[in-house]
Scaffold this motif. Structure first.
Motif, PDB file in Angstrom:
ATOM      1  N   GLY A 193      30.725  48.788  43.277  1.00  0.00           N
ATOM      2  CA  GLY A 193      31.185  47.870  44.215  1.00  0.00           C
ATOM      3  C   GLY A 193      30.943  46.428  43.798  1.00  0.00           C
ATOM      4  O   GLY A 193      31.772  45.482  43.759  1.00  0.00           O
ATOM      5  N   PHE A 194      29.698  46.306  43.244  1.00  0.00           N
ATOM      6  CA  PHE A 194      29.501  44.680  42.916  1.00  0.00           C
ATOM      7  C   PHE A 194      30.133  44.298  41.672  1.00  0.00           C
ATOM      8  O   PHE A 194      30.594  43.115  41.424  1.00  0.00           O
ATOM      9  N   MET A 195      30.577  45.367  40.915  1.00  0.00           N
ATOM     10  CA  MET A 195      31.496  45.044  39.680  1.00  0.00           C
ATOM     11  C   MET A 195      32.952  44.578  40.040  1.00  0.00           C
ATOM     12  O   MET A 195      33.329  43.526  39.578  1.00  0.00           O
ATOM     13  N   LEU A 196      33.363  45.323  41.146  1.00  0.00           N
ATOM     14  CA  LEU A 196      34.481  44.887  41.655  1.00  0.00           C
ATOM     15  C   LEU A 196      34.545  43.580  42.481  1.00  0.00           C
ATOM     16  O   LEU A 196      35.414  42.704  42.335  1.00  0.00           O
ATOM     17  N   TRP A 197      33.508  43.519  42.862  1.00  0.00           N
ATOM     18  CA  TRP A 197      33.081  41.984  43.774  1.00  0.00           C
ATOM     19  C   TRP A 197      33.242  40.900  42.824  1.00  0.00           C
ATOM     20  O   TRP A 197      33.765  40.054  43.035  1.00  0.00           O
ATOM     21  N   THR A 198      32.374  41.338  41.590  1.00  0.00           N
ATOM     22  CA  THR A 198      32.266  40.146  40.707  1.00  0.00           C
ATOM     23  C   THR A 198      33.804  39.769  40.009  1.00  0.00           C
ATOM     24  O   THR A 198      34.262  38.613  39.956  1.00  0.00           O
ATOM     25  N   GLY A 199      34.482  40.850  39.903  1.00  0.00           N
ATOM     26  CA  GLY A 199      35.937  40.651  39.324  1.00  0.00           C
ATOM     27  C   GLY A 199      36.930  39.894  40.351  1.00  0.00           C
ATOM     28  O   GLY A 199      37.492  38.827  39.879  1.00  0.00           O
ATOM     29  N   TYR A 200      36.559  40.173  41.817  1.00  0.00           N
ATOM     30  CA  TYR A 200      37.346  39.296  42.823  1.00  0.00           C
ATOM     31  C   TYR A 200      36.847  37.810  42.791  1.00  0.00           C
ATOM     32  O   TYR A 200      37.661  36.850  42.617  1.00  0.00           O
ATOM     33  N   MET A 201      35.523  37.734  42.528  1.00  0.00           N
ATOM     34  CA  MET A 201      35.075  36.175  42.476  1.00  0.00           C
ATOM     35  C   MET A 201      35.638  35.330  41.423  1.00  0.00           C
ATOM     36  O   MET A 201      35.769  34.276  41.544  1.00  0.00           O
ATOM     37  N   SER A 202      35.824  36.117  40.255  1.00  0.00           N
ATOM     38  CA  SER A 202      36.397  35.400  38.993  1.00  0.00           C
ATOM     39  C   SER A 202      37.643  35.016  39.347  1.00  0.00           C
ATOM     40  O   SER A 202      38.177  34.312  38.604  1.00  0.00           O
ATOM     41  N   LEU A 203      38.644  35.480  40.405  1.00  0.00           N
ATOM     42  CA  LEU A 203      39.924  34.887  40.591  1.00  0.00           C
ATOM     43  C   LEU A 203      39.800  34.201  41.795  1.00  0.00           C
ATOM     44  O   LEU A 203      41.007  33.848  42.298  1.00  0.00           O
ATOM     45  N   SER A 204      38.421  33.905  42.574  1.00  0.00           N
ATOM     46  CA  SER A 204      38.760  32.985  43.412  1.00  0.00           C
ATOM     47  C   SER A 204      38.247  31.643  43.132  1.00  0.00           C
ATOM     48  O   SER A 204      37.740  31.431  42.102  1.00  0.00           O
ATOM     49  N   GLY A 205      38.400  30.748  44.238  1.00  0.00           N
ATOM     50  CA  GLY A 205      37.794  29.090  43.797  1.00  0.00           C
ATOM     51  C   GLY A 205      36.327  29.034  44.112  1.00  0.00           C
ATOM     52  O   GLY A 205      35.919  28.177  44.687  1.00  0.00           O
ATOM     53  N   SER A 206      35.339  30.151  44.123  1.00  0.00           N
ATOM     54  CA  SER A 206      34.092  30.061  44.597  1.00  0.00           C
ATOM     55  C   SER A 206      33.185  28.826  43.763  1.00  0.00           C
ATOM     56  O   SER A 206      33.326  29.112  42.484  1.00  0.00           O
ATOM     57  N   THR A 207      32.408  27.978  44.564  1.00  0.00           N
ATOM     58  CA  THR A 207      31.564  27.068  43.779  1.00  0.00           C
ATOM     59  C   THR A 207      30.168  27.317  44.201  1.00  0.00           C
ATOM     60  O   THR A 207      29.469  28.367  43.767  1.00  0.00           O
ATOM     61  N   LEU A 208      29.724  26.989  45.288  1.00  0.00           N
ATOM     62  CA  LEU A 208      28.255  26.923  45.492  1.00  0.00           C
ATOM     63  C   LEU A 208      28.114  28.070  46.355  1.00  0.00           C
ATOM     64  O   LEU A 208      27.088  28.919  45.963  1.00  0.00           O
ATOM     65  N   MET A 209      29.132  28.764  47.038  1.00  0.00           N
ATOM     66  CA  MET A 209      28.843  30.104  47.944  1.00  0.00           C
ATOM     67  C   MET A 209      30.208  30.912  47.345  1.00  0.00           C
ATOM     68  O   MET A 209      31.289  30.059  47.160  1.00  0.00           O
ATOM     69  N   LEU A 215      32.374  39.183  29.629  1.00  0.00           N
ATOM     70  CA  LEU A 215      31.183  39.986  28.979  1.00  0.00           C
ATOM     71  C   LEU A 215      31.362  41.346  29.220  1.00  0.00           C
ATOM     72  O   LEU A 215      31.178  42.263  28.084  1.00  0.00           O
ATOM     73  N   PHE A 216      31.529  41.792  30.310  1.00  0.00           N
ATOM     74  CA  PHE A 216      31.930  43.212  30.906  1.00  0.00           C
ATOM     75  C   PHE A 216      32.940  43.857  29.878  1.00  0.00           C
ATOM     76  O   PHE A 216      32.633  45.017  29.444  1.00  0.00           O
ATOM     77  N   MET A 217      34.096  43.386  29.835  1.00  0.00           N
ATOM     78  CA  MET A 217      35.067  43.670  29.197  1.00  0.00           C
ATOM     79  C   MET A 217      34.862  43.970  27.746  1.00  0.00           C
ATOM     80  O   MET A 217      35.301  45.096  27.102  1.00  0.00           O
ATOM     81  N   THR A 218      34.213  42.777  27.181  1.00  0.00           N
ATOM     82  CA  THR A 218      33.474  43.350  25.838  1.00  0.00           C
ATOM     83  C   THR A 218      32.879  44.542  25.592  1.00  0.00           C
ATOM     84  O   THR A 218      32.976  45.153  24.612  1.00  0.00           O
ATOM     85  N   ILE A 219      31.883  44.643  26.344  1.00  0.00           N
ATOM     86  CA  ILE A 219      31.130  45.692  26.499  1.00  0.00           C
ATOM     87  C   ILE A 219      31.960  47.182  26.551  1.00  0.00           C
ATOM     88  O   ILE A 219      31.495  48.146  25.966  1.00  0.00           O
ATOM     89  N   VAL A 220      32.636  47.218  27.423  1.00  0.00           N
ATOM     90  CA  VAL A 220      33.644  48.292  27.826  1.00  0.00           C
ATOM     91  C   VAL A 220      34.641  48.623  26.448  1.00  0.00           C
ATOM     92  O   VAL A 220      34.732  49.847  26.489  1.00  0.00           O
ATOM     93  N   ALA A 221      35.198  47.617  25.864  1.00  0.00           N
ATOM     94  CA  ALA A 221      35.715  47.868  24.621  1.00  0.00           C
ATOM     95  C   ALA A 221      34.914  48.431  23.735  1.00  0.00           C
ATOM     96  O   ALA A 221      35.507  49.056  22.761  1.00  0.00           O
ATOM     97  N   VAL A 222      33.632  48.447  23.740  1.00  0.00           N
ATOM     98  CA  VAL A 222      32.795  49.162  22.778  1.00  0.00           C
ATOM     99  C   VAL A 222      32.555  50.551  23.253  1.00  0.00           C
ATOM    100  O   VAL A 222      32.625  51.357  22.693  1.00  0.00           O
ATOM    101  N   VAL A 223      32.073  50.768  24.594  1.00  0.00           N
ATOM    102  CA  VAL A 223      31.716  51.875  25.123  1.00  0.00           C
ATOM    103  C   VAL A 223      32.618  52.966  25.203  1.00  0.00           C
ATOM    104  O   VAL A 223      32.683  54.206  25.022  1.00  0.00           O
ATOM    105  N   ILE A 224      34.086  52.480  25.943  1.00  0.00           N
ATOM    106  CA  ILE A 224      35.171  53.296  26.099  1.00  0.00           C
ATOM    107  C   ILE A 224      35.523  54.177  24.743  1.00  0.00           C
ATOM    108  O   ILE A 224      35.602  55.499  25.049  1.00  0.00           O
ATOM    109  N   PRO A 225      35.788  53.650  24.051  1.00  0.00           N
ATOM    110  CA  PRO A 225      36.136  54.418  22.559  1.00  0.00           C
ATOM    111  C   PRO A 225      35.019  55.504  22.114  1.00  0.00           C
ATOM    112  O   PRO A 225      35.225  56.545  21.741  1.00  0.00           O
ATOM    113  N   TYR A 226      33.682  54.961  22.536  1.00  0.00           N
ATOM    114  CA  TYR A 226      32.568  55.905  22.430  1.00  0.00           C
ATOM    115  C   TYR A 226      32.611  57.333  23.231  1.00  0.00           C
ATOM    116  O   TYR A 226      32.547  58.299  22.704  1.00  0.00           O
ATOM    117  N   GLN A 227      32.754  57.022  24.318  1.00  0.00           N
ATOM    118  CA  GLN A 227      32.820  57.908  25.200  1.00  0.00           C
ATOM    119  C   GLN A 227      33.904  58.842  24.998  1.00  0.00           C
ATOM    120  O   GLN A 227      33.770  60.050  25.100  1.00  0.00           O
TER     121      GLN A 227
END
Lengths: 429, 292
Positions: free
Chosen positions: B27-43, B269-281
């Motif tokens: 849930g929080f991963m998705l939320w962070t993804g949304y935040m990265s596409l929003s104009g969030s600053t202080l809040m 950062l998360f995408m980079t880690i996924v790029a390593v872990v997915i082929p492994y899985q």
């Protein structure tokens, strides 16, 4: 099996929800059981003098029949983290320490309790030092209560070392060079500093004032006027700042500011340019102002007063008892006696300009006089290194560039100015 | 009734943790993804500004420095940890006395928090307090070891402290791998007169393939999210020479009031880690299917 997992997850969510509801109702029951008003206070004052200072307010608030729930954070960053997540989840604390530059944004987003009625009853307009008012009075309404201010452009020096070598504290950057050379020849580190960007920032600010004067400081650092940033004065400020590299020891990166202060106390180093919170650290070892250590404005900074303010904002709540507690808290903080006692403990100056400060130590009284004088000239200025007077992301650009410049001798003054301007542009978008 | 209960029991048992994971991790991963596409600053702000925050991120000089730093740090950290961990494992695998005790000693750094070891390393490496001071006090007046305060070398002190902490754990993984190597093949090679180094090089190490992959995946994600070590050892300085992406993310989000940029860096950062872990899985799953 995939369906099974979904059902499992759904069942779990329902169970968690039920547990949360049960907890919430239990909490509500507990709240209604206690009639006493209470206020949660978020701050980051945990070291000796700081903790003693907040204790002064705590006792006075409790005496008014309000239960104080103390919530100390470990650092400003930690406080922001707690505050932001709690505000986002709709359960902000009753009162929180806030960087003064953040009062405006929080207030305009509707998070803060309006304290204008307390302010009117207490005549805040005439009592608070004039330079602080624009930071906390947003669109004609008070959204924060100021506790104290710290002056950041002090020069602290080891008096015994200076007396032994027959030196007088430097009044200009030129004099600083002469004094520093003599100290170095005597085997003493002329200038002590820690490695945090805000410390290097404070040092740089004092140099900007020395080179360009208070009005230039306002244009370049606070208003961030592009012409001022590109001016020859800014280049000169960076040149003079670079020159200070010579007078510090090479091992300062990663050092904490209070370790640097201890170097001045022990005589290993002779001077430090930093805020008066250093006093608490100086007093720890039993050093006495004007006997063991001296305090003068940083070189070239006489008449200018760079400050960081400590303020509290109250967060809006639907609970009337809590709102009442918030107003009691605000009133207590503004009490003359509380302001004085708080500043005595913390080594700061009262935010009120109308306090009788005979009880403060030598440096405190001197700082209070200097501020009164600087207020008349309009030369009380926010120390942006302490996140005052400008948005945190803009202050951050300054700190990034200043610390990169100071720690990397290969960077030129022109490069520093260019990255300042481009950095400020990139946060503007 | 009883049979039905026992049928559902496993599901009931895992339900709370599955739900917690669903909310607090995914849930929080998705939320962070949304935040990265929003104009969030202080809040947090719940609007949509497209890729603006990513543009801001990739034009920020400190972020670019952090990316360079993390490349150098990761390559050195992973490489050195594997080499040292493997060497320690091979040395311990010689059926020596007190192996259990030695294994405990090598593993011990892993049990300590990075904040503790980082602070200790900070004192040891500080020229005015630690090694340089000590050697000079022994009489070598011109001895220099000031990497910690030199922007050109500070990153290597970070690598050193990281390797010290992780190599014991990697050793344990390799040791387990070594114990699983086919004894008969080794004995046969020995009968044929192969020397020990040859046996390790030609027979034992090639059989450690899966261990290498596991170790690399564990270390890659550890390297990419290194945070406490930097905070305790260098604070990101001098001159941002040791700033890593996780440190950047924290300071943008919580100190600079740039939540959108912070979220964008977290997603990167998360995408980079996924790029390593997915082929492994993927590789592991495929291997499982083959095995069955």
């Amino acid at each position: 099996m995939r369906g099974g997992l979904l059902i499992t997850a759904a069942a779990g969510v329902v169970a968690l929800g039920a547990a949360a509801l049960w907890l919430a109702s239990a909490r509500h029951a507990a709240q209604t059981a206690h009639k006493r008003e209470k206020i949660e206070v978020l701050h980051f004052w945990t070291s000796g003098g700081e903790a003693a200072a907040i204790h002064v307010i705590m006792q006075a608030v409790e005496k008014q029949g309000v239960t104080w729930i103390d919530e100390p954070a470990t650092s400003t960053d930690n406080l922001n983290q707690v505050l932001h997540s709690r505000a986002a989840s709709g359960t902000p604390p009753g009162a929180s320490h806030l960087a003064s530059a953040e009062v405006g944004p929080w207030a305009r987003d509707g998070y803060l309790t309006d304290l204008s009625d307390v302010a009117a009853a207490g005549h805040w307009d005439g009592a608070i030092a004039p330079s602080i008012i624009p930071e906390i009075k947003i669109d004609g309404r008070y959204y924060a209560v100021p506790v104290d201010v710290h002056r950041t452009n002090w020069l602290w020096y080891n008096k015994k070392t200076f007396d032994r070598l027959g030196l007088t504290p430097p009044r200009t950057l030129e004099e600083l060079k002469g004094v520093a050379e003599k100290l170095r020849a005597a085997g003493v580190i002329p200038l002590a500093t820690g490695g945090s960007p805000w410390e290097e920032g404070a040092l740089f600010e004092s140099v900007v004032v020395a080179v360009g004067g208070p009005e230039f400081y306002r244009q370049a650092m606070v208003e961030q006027n592009e012409a001022a940033l590109h001016s020859i004065l800014m280049i000169k400020a960076f040149d003079e700042f670079r020159n200070l590299n010579k007078y510090i020891d090479p091992n300062y990166p990663g050092r904490d500011w209070n370790i640097a202060t201890q170097m001045v106390v022990s005589g290993q180093a002779a001077m430090q340019i930093i805020g008066d919170y250093a006093k608490a650290e100086l007093d720890l070892g039993g050093a006495k102002p004007n006997v063991d250590y001296g305090c003068v404005p940083a070189p070239g900074n006489a008449g200018s007063f760079l400050q960081t303010t400590d303020i509290f904002s109250m967060f809006k709540t639907t609970d009337e008892a809590e709102t009442k507690a918030q107003k009691i808290f605000a009133k207590v903080v503004m009490d003359k006696g509380i302001q004085l006692e708080f500043s005595q403990k913390k080594g700061s100056l009262p935010a009120r300009a109308d306090v009788e400060v005979g009880a403060l130590d030598y440096c405190g009284r001197k700082g209070f006089e200097d501020r009164a004088e600087a207020e008349k000239q309009g030369h009380v200025l926010p120390a942006i290194s302490h996140m005052e007077g400008t948005a945190p992301e803009r202050a951050g650009v300054f700190l990034d560039v200043i610390s990169s410049f100071f720690e990397n001798p290969a960077m030129t003054s022109q490069q520093a100015v260019d990255s300042l301007v481009s950095g400020l542009k990139s946060v503007e978008e | 009734m009883r049979r039905r209960l026992s049928h559902y029991m496993p599901m009931i048992a895992v339900a709370p943790s599955v739900a917690l994971m669903a909310i607090f991790v995914y849930g929080f991963m998705l939320w962070t993804g949304y935040m990265s596409l929003s104009g969030s600053t202080l809040m947090p702000k719940y609007n949509f500004v497209g890729l603006t925050q990513y543009h801001k991120l990739w034009t920020n000089p400190i972020w670019l420095t952090a990316v360079d730093n993390t490349l150098v740090f990761s390559v050195l950290f992973i490489g050195l940890t594997i080499v040292i961990g493997l060497a320690l494992a091979i040395l311990l695998d010689q059926r020596i006395r007190a192996e259990g005790f030695l294994r405990f000693i090598y593993l011990y750094p892993m049990a300590l928090s990075f904040i503790v070891t980082g602070t200790a390393w900070k004192w040891i490496l500080n020229p005015g307090l630690g090694i340089e001071h000590l050697v000079r006090s022994w009489g070598w007046e011109h001895f220099r070891f000031d990497w910690l305060v030199d922007p050109r070398f500070a990153l290597f002190t970070l690598v050193g402290a990281g390797v010290w902490q992780a190599s014991g754990f990697v050793m344990a993984l390799f040791l387990a791998g070594l114990r699983g190597v086919d004894e008969d093949a080794v004995k046969a090679a020995r009968l044929d007169g192969a020397s020990s180094p040859t046996i390790y090089r030609r027979i034992v190490i090639p059989q450690l393939g899966p261990t290498f992959i596991t170790v690399t995946v564990v270390l890659v994600q550890q390297a990419l999210r290194t945070f406490e070590l930097v905070v305790a050892l260098t604070g990101g300085g001098p001159a941002h020479s040791t700033t890593l992406p996780a440190v950047f993310m924290y300071s943008q989000t919580f100190a600079r009031g740039q939540m959108g940029v912070g979220a964008a860096s977290a997603v990167t950062l998360f995408m980079t880690i996924v790029a390593v872990v997915i082929p492994y899985q993927y590789a592991i799953n495929r291997k499982r299917h083959h095995d069955h």
